[in-house]
Scaffold this active site. Structure first.
Site, PDB file in Angstrom:
ATOM      1  N   ALA A 201      28.275  45.560   0.650  1.00  0.00           N
ATOM      2  CA  ALA A 201      27.277  44.843  -0.146  1.00  0.00           C
ATOM      3  C   ALA A 201      27.880  44.357  -1.453  1.00  0.00           C
ATOM      4  CB  ALA A 201      26.095  45.760  -0.424  1.00  0.00           C
TER       5      ALA A 201
ATOM      6  N   GLY B  16       4.412 -16.057   6.941  1.00  0.00           N
ATOM      7  CA  GLY B  16       3.716 -15.632   8.154  1.00  0.00           C
ATOM      8  C   GLY B  16       4.676 -15.184   9.243  1.00  0.00           C
ATOM      9  N   THR B  17       4.103 -14.556  10.268  1.00  0.00           N
ATOM     10  CA  THR B  17       4.937 -13.971  11.330  1.00  0.00           C
ATOM     11  C   THR B  17       5.705 -15.046  12.108  1.00  0.00           C
ATOM     12  OG1 THR B  17       2.950 -13.935  12.706  1.00  0.00           O
ATOM     13  CG2 THR B  17       3.584 -11.863  11.657  1.00  0.00           C
TER      14      THR B  17
ATOM     15  N   ARG C  50       0.805  -1.229   0.000  1.00  0.00           N
ATOM     16  CA  ARG C  50       0.000   0.000   0.000  1.00  0.00           C
ATOM     17  C   ARG C  50       0.839   1.280   0.000  1.00  0.00           C
ATOM     18  NH1 ARG C  50      -4.023  -0.415   4.713  1.00  0.00           N
ATOM     19  NH2 ARG C  50      -2.916  -2.284   5.392  1.00  0.00           N
TER      20      ARG C  50
ATOM     21  N   ASN D  31       1.248   1.414   7.166  1.00  0.00           N
ATOM     22  CA  ASN D  31       0.959   0.601   5.985  1.00  0.00           C
ATOM     23  C   ASN D  31       0.805   1.425   4.725  1.00  0.00           C
ATOM     24  OD1 ASN D  31       0.758  -2.075   7.210  1.00  0.00           O
ATOM     25  ND2 ASN D  31      -0.913  -1.143   8.353  1.00  0.00           N
TER      26      ASN D  31
END
Ligand code: UD1
Ligand code: MG
Length: 457
Positions: free
Chosen positions: A379, A81-82, A18, A226
């Site tokens: 200047a 998977g985790t 995403r 995300n």
């Protein structure tokens, strides 16, 4: 605190679909640091004995970006998977340790919160929180005695379980020896066909291991990123939190909603910052410093009593006390200003030392110069420091006066007390206490006529 050594596993293999980005999600920056770097820094603060980062998408980009850390980077391919992710870390963890699992996309968990999780070295400790809207999260299932019995993922939950508001943040701590045994028993017979790390909770319960919960002090500590929208939201939350801390420690902010600190900002008493300023790297503001609106200060020290007027850019510089800088000043790397130096609008200073009470108030470039004290630079003065191949130095002695619109062709020295007439091009050294100028004599041509437009035929 636990007497066991601490091992930290950081899960960072996710795709970050995403984000719609070529950069791995965990390398996107929050407050100037990649998400995963926030997590690594917390692990370091907790004195982790071993740190293991599980990476996947984005190839070697993650390990390459984080070479400064004493961490083991392990590729998880494919990502199942985790639980499968933590399994990849097992060969690198020591059995006599406590393992803390963190997430590369959850950047703001505070060390104080995590320390609460390390207090029971024999238990499985989950970081949980009650959310008004628990949608999407794994739910913490408790029995009639309020003891945790398991975690159920939303996709596997019954309607009754979905009503539970206490959620699993994913962050947990467990004795490594037990974690190893549980992970070896994981199965993927669930709605997502994944090896869920969360299934170890029911295993611990079955084994009679205490399962306890700790809670973060703030909800933002467990918020993950995300999407770019969530990233921007979390950035604001964190900036607001930083701003609150600064104000509590005595810094005045014209509007705490309009400051961005991407690094470390320190300050002494009664410093003030107007709206829209950005601070990067390591910046220190002395006593009574004022920073004007929309200024950018990076890796610099600003002395006591110095005022920076709006729209000034300051980088890798050391600015003394009671200076007046800007508006629209640009102070570049290697600039060192003494006390009471005035640098005005559209003046650029690079790799130069300017001693006390000297002034360059308008439209100048001072590069590779050593400027004494009480010097006035008119200047439009330019140090011509570059001959197309090499850089050369300009030296200006104490009390010199450089007339406006002077070009100093380096290497060149203007001695103490010298005066340079306006409009000069100085190619060789100017002696002290004398007027030096190089300028065509002014002439008036009498009888000269301006050209007129030819008549149209
Ligand atoms: C997980 C938890 C859920 C919890 C939620 C909090 C499990 C099974 N579920 O769900 O209980 O409420 O986090 O946000 O753990 N990752 C890997 N390798 C993988 C899979 C994931 O490194 O194979 C990493 C991801 O990059 C991410 C984190 O682990 O940083 C969590 O993965 P994600 O798929 O988002 O887990 P959830 O389904 O949200
Ligand atoms: Mg998932």
């Amino acid at each position: 605190m636990s007497s066991l050594p601490l091992n930290v596993v950081i899960l960072a293999a996710g795709k970050g679909t995403r984000m719609h980005s070529d950069l791995p999600k965990v390398l996107h920056k929050l407050a100037g640091r990649p998400l995963v770097q926030h997590v690594l820094d917390v692990a370091v603060k907790l004195h982790a004995q071993k740190i293991c980062v599980i990476y996947g998408h984005g190839g070697e980009a993650v390990p390459q970006a984080m070479t400064g850390y004493d961490a083991k980077f392990v590729l998880q391919e494919p990502q199942l998977g985790t639980g499968h992710a933590v399994q990849q870390a097992l060969p690198h963890l020591s059995d006599d340790s406590l393992t803390l699992i963190l997430y590369g996309d959850v950047p703001l968990t505070q060390p104080e919160t995590l320390q609460q999780m390390l207090l029971a070295p024999d238990a499985l400790t989950l970081l949980t929180i009650k959310l008004a809207d628990p949608t999407g999260y794994g739910r913490i299932v408790r029995d009639a005695q309020e003891r945790i019995t398991r975690i159920v993922e939303e996709k596997d939950a019954t309607p009754a379980e979905r009503v539970i508001t206490e959620i699993n943040t994913g962050i947990l701590a467990a004795p490594t020896r037990l974690l190893r045994g549980w992970l070896q028993q994981l199965r993927n017979d669930n709605a997502q066909g994944e090896f869920y790390l969360t299934d170890i909770v029911a295993m611990a319960v079955a084994q009679g291991v205490e399962v306890r919960a700790a809670h973060p002090a703030h909800e933002w500590e467990v918020q993950g990123v995300n999407s770019r929208v969530q990233m921007a939201q979390l950035e604001r939350v964190w900036q607001r939190e930083l701003a609150r801390g600064f104000m509590e420690r005595g810094l005045s902010l014209a509007d705490p909603e309009r400051i961005d600190v991407r690094g470390t900002l320190t300050f002494d008493r009664d410093a003030e910052i107007d709206v829209g300023c950005i601070f990067e790297g390591t910046v220190h503001l002395g006593k009574n410093v004022k920073v004007g609106a929309y200024s950018i200060v990076r890796d610099s020290t600003i002395g006591d009593g110095t005022h920076i007027a709006p729209y000034s850019h300051i980088e890798d510089a050391t600015i003394g006390a009671d200076c007046r800088i800007g508006p629209y000043a640009r102070i570049r790397p290697g600039a060192t200003l003494g006390e009471d130096v005035h640098i005005g609008n559209f003046v650029e200073i690079k790799n130069s030392d300017i001693a006390a009470h000297s002034k360059a108030n308008h439209l100048s470039y001072i590069g590779d110069a050593t400027v004494g004290s009480n010097v006035n630079i008119g200047a439009g003065t330019i140090t011509c420091n570059y001959d197309g191949a090499n850089k050369h130095r300009t030296v200006i002695g104490d009390g010199a006066f450089i007339g406006s619109d002077t070009q100093l062709i380096a290497p060149v020295t203007v001695a103490a007390g010298a005066t340079i007439g306006a409009g000069s091009t100085i190619v060789s050294d100017a002696p002290e206490n004398a007027l030096t100028l190089s300028r065509a004599k002014q002439v008036t041509v009498t009888g000269w006529q301006r050209p007129a437009k030819g008549k149209k035929k």
